[in-house]
Design a protein around this motif. Structure first.
Motif, mmCIF file in Angstrom:
data_model
loop_
_atom_site.group_PDB
_atom_site.id
_atom_site.type_symbol
_atom_site.label_atom_id
_atom_site.label_comp_id
_atom_site.label_asym_id
_atom_site.label_seq_id
_atom_site.Cartn_x
_atom_site.Cartn_y
_atom_site.Cartn_z
ATOM 1 N N GLN A 186 0.914 -1.072 0.064
ATOM 2 C CA GLN A 186 0.108 0.007 -0.047
ATOM 3 C C GLN A 186 0.969 1.175 -0.021
ATOM 4 O O GLN A 186 1.846 1.196 0.567
ATOM 5 C CB GLN A 186 -0.733 -0.046 1.019
ATOM 6 N N LYS A 187 0.422 2.248 -0.787
ATOM 7 C CA LYS A 187 1.175 3.602 -0.831
ATOM 8 C C LYS A 187 1.190 4.045 0.406
ATOM 9 O O LYS A 187 0.346 4.292 1.432
ATOM 10 C CB LYS A 187 0.617 4.362 -1.923
ATOM 11 N N PRO A 188 2.142 5.080 0.953
ATOM 12 C CA PRO A 188 2.415 5.549 2.325
ATOM 13 C C PRO A 188 1.277 6.693 2.426
ATOM 14 O O PRO A 188 1.009 7.002 3.685
ATOM 15 C CB PRO A 188 3.660 5.981 2.175
ATOM 16 N N ILE A 189 0.619 7.361 1.399
ATOM 17 C CA ILE A 189 -0.098 8.490 1.950
ATOM 18 C C ILE A 189 -1.171 8.353 0.723
ATOM 19 O O ILE A 189 -1.139 8.312 -0.563
ATOM 20 C CB ILE A 189 0.376 9.773 1.655
ATOM 21 N N GLY A 190 -2.365 8.211 1.112
ATOM 22 C CA GLY A 190 -3.654 7.948 0.057
ATOM 23 C C GLY A 190 -3.884 9.246 -0.782
ATOM 24 O O GLY A 190 -3.292 10.214 -0.262
ATOM 25 N N SER A 191 -4.604 8.943 -1.618
ATOM 26 C CA SER A 191 -4.799 9.922 -2.699
ATOM 27 C C SER A 191 -5.464 11.273 -2.001
ATOM 28 O O SER A 191 -5.094 12.369 -2.488
ATOM 29 C CB SER A 191 -5.520 9.554 -4.097
ATOM 30 N N THR A 192 -6.596 10.929 -1.243
ATOM 31 C CA THR A 192 -7.452 12.147 -0.650
ATOM 32 C C THR A 192 -6.416 13.079 -0.025
ATOM 33 O O THR A 192 -6.390 14.246 0.003
ATOM 34 C CB THR A 192 -8.494 11.521 -0.232
ATOM 35 N N LYS A 193 -5.738 12.340 1.079
ATOM 36 C CA LYS A 193 -4.721 13.493 1.851
ATOM 37 C C LYS A 193 -3.781 13.670 1.106
ATOM 38 O O LYS A 193 -3.325 15.106 1.539
ATOM 39 C CB LYS A 193 -4.135 12.302 2.817
ATOM 40 N N GLY A 194 -3.240 13.355 0.013
ATOM 41 C CA GLY A 194 -2.234 13.871 -0.710
ATOM 42 C C GLY A 194 -2.662 14.960 -1.605
ATOM 43 O O GLY A 194 -2.040 15.878 -1.562
ATOM 44 N N MET A 195 -3.990 14.930 -2.128
ATOM 45 C CA MET A 195 -4.454 16.048 -2.772
ATOM 46 C C MET A 195 -4.877 17.283 -1.785
ATOM 47 O O MET A 195 -4.602 18.541 -2.475
ATOM 48 C CB MET A 195 -5.891 15.663 -3.360
ATOM 49 N N GLN A 196 -5.373 17.151 -0.573
ATOM 50 C CA GLN A 196 -5.559 18.220 0.238
ATOM 51 C C GLN A 196 -4.042 18.656 0.790
ATOM 52 O O GLN A 196 -4.211 19.965 0.812
ATOM 53 C CB GLN A 196 -6.261 17.602 1.360
ATOM 54 N N LEU A 197 -2.965 17.983 0.869
ATOM 55 C CA LEU A 197 -1.795 18.501 0.995
ATOM 56 C C LEU A 197 -1.215 19.556 0.035
ATOM 57 O O LEU A 197 -0.631 20.572 0.189
ATOM 58 C CB LEU A 197 -0.811 17.555 1.515
ATOM 59 N N SER A 198 -1.407 18.967 -1.240
ATOM 60 C CA SER A 198 -0.993 19.644 -2.176
ATOM 61 C C SER A 198 -1.670 21.078 -2.524
ATOM 62 O O SER A 198 -1.352 22.025 -2.726
ATOM 63 C CB SER A 198 -1.037 18.948 -3.560
ATOM 64 N N LYS A 199 -2.909 21.168 -2.295
ATOM 65 C CA LYS A 199 -3.862 22.038 -2.255
ATOM 66 C C LYS A 199 -3.371 23.359 -1.346
ATOM 67 O O LYS A 199 -3.365 24.303 -1.764
ATOM 68 C CB LYS A 199 -5.269 21.798 -2.112
ATOM 69 N N GLN A 200 -3.181 22.875 -0.173
ATOM 70 C CA GLN A 200 -2.983 23.645 0.908
ATOM 71 C C GLN A 200 -1.369 24.302 1.038
ATOM 72 O O GLN A 200 -1.244 25.242 1.270
ATOM 73 C CB GLN A 200 -2.962 22.915 2.172
ATOM 74 N N THR A 201 -0.524 23.508 0.016
ATOM 75 C CA THR A 201 0.926 23.682 0.413
ATOM 76 C C THR A 201 1.674 23.798 -0.855
ATOM 77 O O THR A 201 2.903 24.702 -0.893
ATOM 78 C CB THR A 201 1.621 22.849 1.280
ATOM 79 N N SER A 202 1.329 23.515 -1.986
ATOM 80 C CA SER A 202 1.997 23.522 -3.193
ATOM 81 C C SER A 202 2.223 24.824 -3.898
ATOM 82 O O SER A 202 0.868 25.408 -4.086
ATOM 83 C CB SER A 202 1.824 22.219 -4.125
ATOM 84 N N PRO A 203 3.134 25.603 -4.147
ATOM 85 C CA PRO A 203 3.252 26.714 -4.824
ATOM 86 C C PRO A 203 2.761 26.595 -6.283
ATOM 87 O O PRO A 203 2.417 27.691 -6.952
ATOM 88 C CB PRO A 203 4.503 27.266 -5.067
ATOM 89 N N TYR A 204 2.509 25.556 -6.834
ATOM 90 C CA TYR A 204 2.208 24.983 -8.332
ATOM 91 C C TYR A 204 0.861 24.685 -8.354
ATOM 92 O O TYR A 204 0.288 24.476 -9.409
ATOM 93 C CB TYR A 204 2.983 23.865 -8.906
ATOM 94 N N TYR A 205 0.031 24.594 -7.354
ATOM 95 C CA TYR A 205 -1.255 23.984 -7.477
ATOM 96 C C TYR A 205 -2.265 24.948 -8.357
ATOM 97 O O TYR A 205 -3.029 24.502 -9.178
ATOM 98 C CB TYR A 205 -1.977 24.362 -5.895
ATOM 99 N N ARG A 206 -2.231 26.221 -8.403
ATOM 100 C CA ARG A 206 -2.922 27.241 -9.289
ATOM 101 C C ARG A 206 -2.650 26.964 -10.504
ATOM 102 O O ARG A 206 -3.487 27.195 -11.460
ATOM 103 C CB ARG A 206 -2.999 28.696 -8.783
ATOM 104 N N GLY A 207 -1.468 26.900 -10.895
ATOM 105 C CA GLY A 207 -0.954 26.572 -12.129
ATOM 106 C C GLY A 207 -1.543 25.025 -12.786
ATOM 107 O O GLY A 207 -2.184 25.095 -13.881
ATOM 108 N N TRP A 208 -1.619 24.247 -11.977
ATOM 109 C CA TRP A 208 -2.134 23.054 -12.217
ATOM 110 C C TRP A 208 -3.903 23.113 -12.727
ATOM 111 O O TRP A 208 -4.130 22.554 -13.745
ATOM 112 C CB TRP A 208 -1.998 21.971 -11.070
ATOM 113 N N VAL A 209 -4.412 23.860 -11.866
ATOM 114 C CA VAL A 209 -5.972 24.126 -12.065
ATOM 115 C C VAL A 209 -6.056 24.679 -13.369
ATOM 116 O O VAL A 209 -6.928 24.433 -14.244
ATOM 117 C CB VAL A 209 -6.594 24.737 -10.871
ATOM 118 N N ASP A 210 -5.415 25.846 -13.442
ATOM 119 C CA ASP A 210 -5.361 26.620 -14.582
ATOM 120 C C ASP A 210 -5.175 26.015 -15.961
ATOM 121 O O ASP A 210 -5.639 26.238 -17.184
ATOM 122 C CB ASP A 210 -4.647 28.068 -14.398
ATOM 123 N N GLY A 211 -4.292 25.061 -15.916
ATOM 124 C CA GLY A 211 -3.863 24.205 -17.170
ATOM 125 C C GLY A 211 -4.797 23.509 -17.612
ATOM 126 O O GLY A 211 -4.671 22.812 -18.632
#
Length: 329
Positions: A186-211
């Protein structure tokens, strides 16, 4: 009040990562996927007046409390809509590793949605079934359909326009997806938790959504034109963007292992030698190779030669979620 259903896993070609609403499981971006014939879940649901709580048997074993609670949350939606008051006995079995980056939650909740809705005597359209499946897992909305499938992001707050639809049936295009299994853990961090962490902390999140809109439009065109080169290019671009987003979270999320990286280089080397093949990677360490049928033998043998690759699973386009059994009483 019993039903059994089968649903196939899917692999996103244009990736889904991030939610605009966690409670309703609404995606921040749309996605396009390929349903896979070789990976599936079979789930049975029986509502029983004698049960005092929901029960979940997962791959032949009594499930952990956390997994059962997730099923109960989903079944509460079905109970609310149908008016059924009984708890349910759920048995679910995957023919592939669970929570290892092979979209087991997609096939699991698509099968559960169909089995539970049928057992509860709900008559749902494919669109309604997709919306229901999405409440369990965002990618499950796509596993309701076979072939090439698009998940609509939607904009309504209640999620009524966030559903999947089929772009092309399984027989439309003789695509192949070869899965090089590099780990069955099993992967160490589930997708739901990973998505939330990316949304909260990644500086690239807005660019991901916009593209996302541009990627989706180009992939739709590649499907219409049966342009495997464009499809492959977009697959790799989307996968690398998604993993860059995960890695740029804080703390960084790294789903890959050394064999994953070697697989990327191997597929690129094959392509440079004239073999039309492209990679994609979901939230896990497995590497997937997209190609047409005439390249399967070469690609499969080359990937199998990589140290760390445990086995190769060859997949063709899979079919819609389907009902296997139904007993009203």
């Amino acid at each position: 009040m019993k039903a059994k259903a089968r649903a196939h896993a899917n692999i996103a070609l244009i990736k889904y990562w991030g939610k605009r609403d966690r409670r309703l499981n609404l995606p921040a971006v749309g996605s396009i996927s390929l349903t896979l014939d070789a990976l599936y879940t079979i789930t049975s649901v029986q509502f029983d007046k004698n049960l005092s709580e929901d029960e979940l048997i997962l791959n032949g074993q009594m499930a952990a409390r956390r997994e059962t609670e997730r099923i109960t949350i989903f079944l509460n939606i079905v109970r609310h809509v149908s008016g059924i008051k009984h708890y349910a006995r759920v048995s679910s079995k995957n023919n592939f590793p669970t929570a290892a980056g092979l979209a087991s939650s997609a096939s699991a909740f698509a099968a559960l949605a169909l089995a539970a809705a049928t057992a509860a005597d709900l008559s749902l359209s494919k669109k309604e079934l997709s919306i229901l499946a999405r409440r369990g897992s965002g990618s499950a909305a796509r596993s309701v359909f076979g072939g090439l499938v698009e998940m609509k992001r939607g904009s309504a707050k209640n999620g009524r326009d966030a559903f999947a639809l089929q772009l092309a049936p399984p027989e439309y295009w003789d695509l192949r997806l070869l899965i090089a299994v590099t780990s069955e853990s099993q992967k160490p961090i589930g997708s739901t938790k990973g998505m939330q962490l990316s949304k909260q902390t990644s500086p690239y999140y807005r660019g991901w959504v916009d593209g996302a809109k541009k990627d989706l439009k180009e992939m739709r065109n590649a499907v219409i034109e049966k342009d495997i080169e464009k499809m492959g290019e977009l697959c790799e671009f989307s996968a690398l963007k998604m993993h860059a987003l995960a890695m740029s979270s804080n703390p960084g999320i790294i789903y890959w292992n050394g064999t994953t990286v070697e697989g990327i280089h191997t597929i690129r080397s094959l392509r440079q030698s004239g073999i039309p093949v492209w990679f994609t990677i979901d939230a896990g360490p497995q590497i997937k190779a997209l190609c047409l049928s005439d390249a399967v033998k070469t690609v499969s043998e080359t990937l199998q030669d990589i140290s760390g690759v445990k086995r190769i699973i060859e997949c063709r386009p899979g079919y819609d979620a389907s009902l296997m059994e139904h007993s009203p009483e």
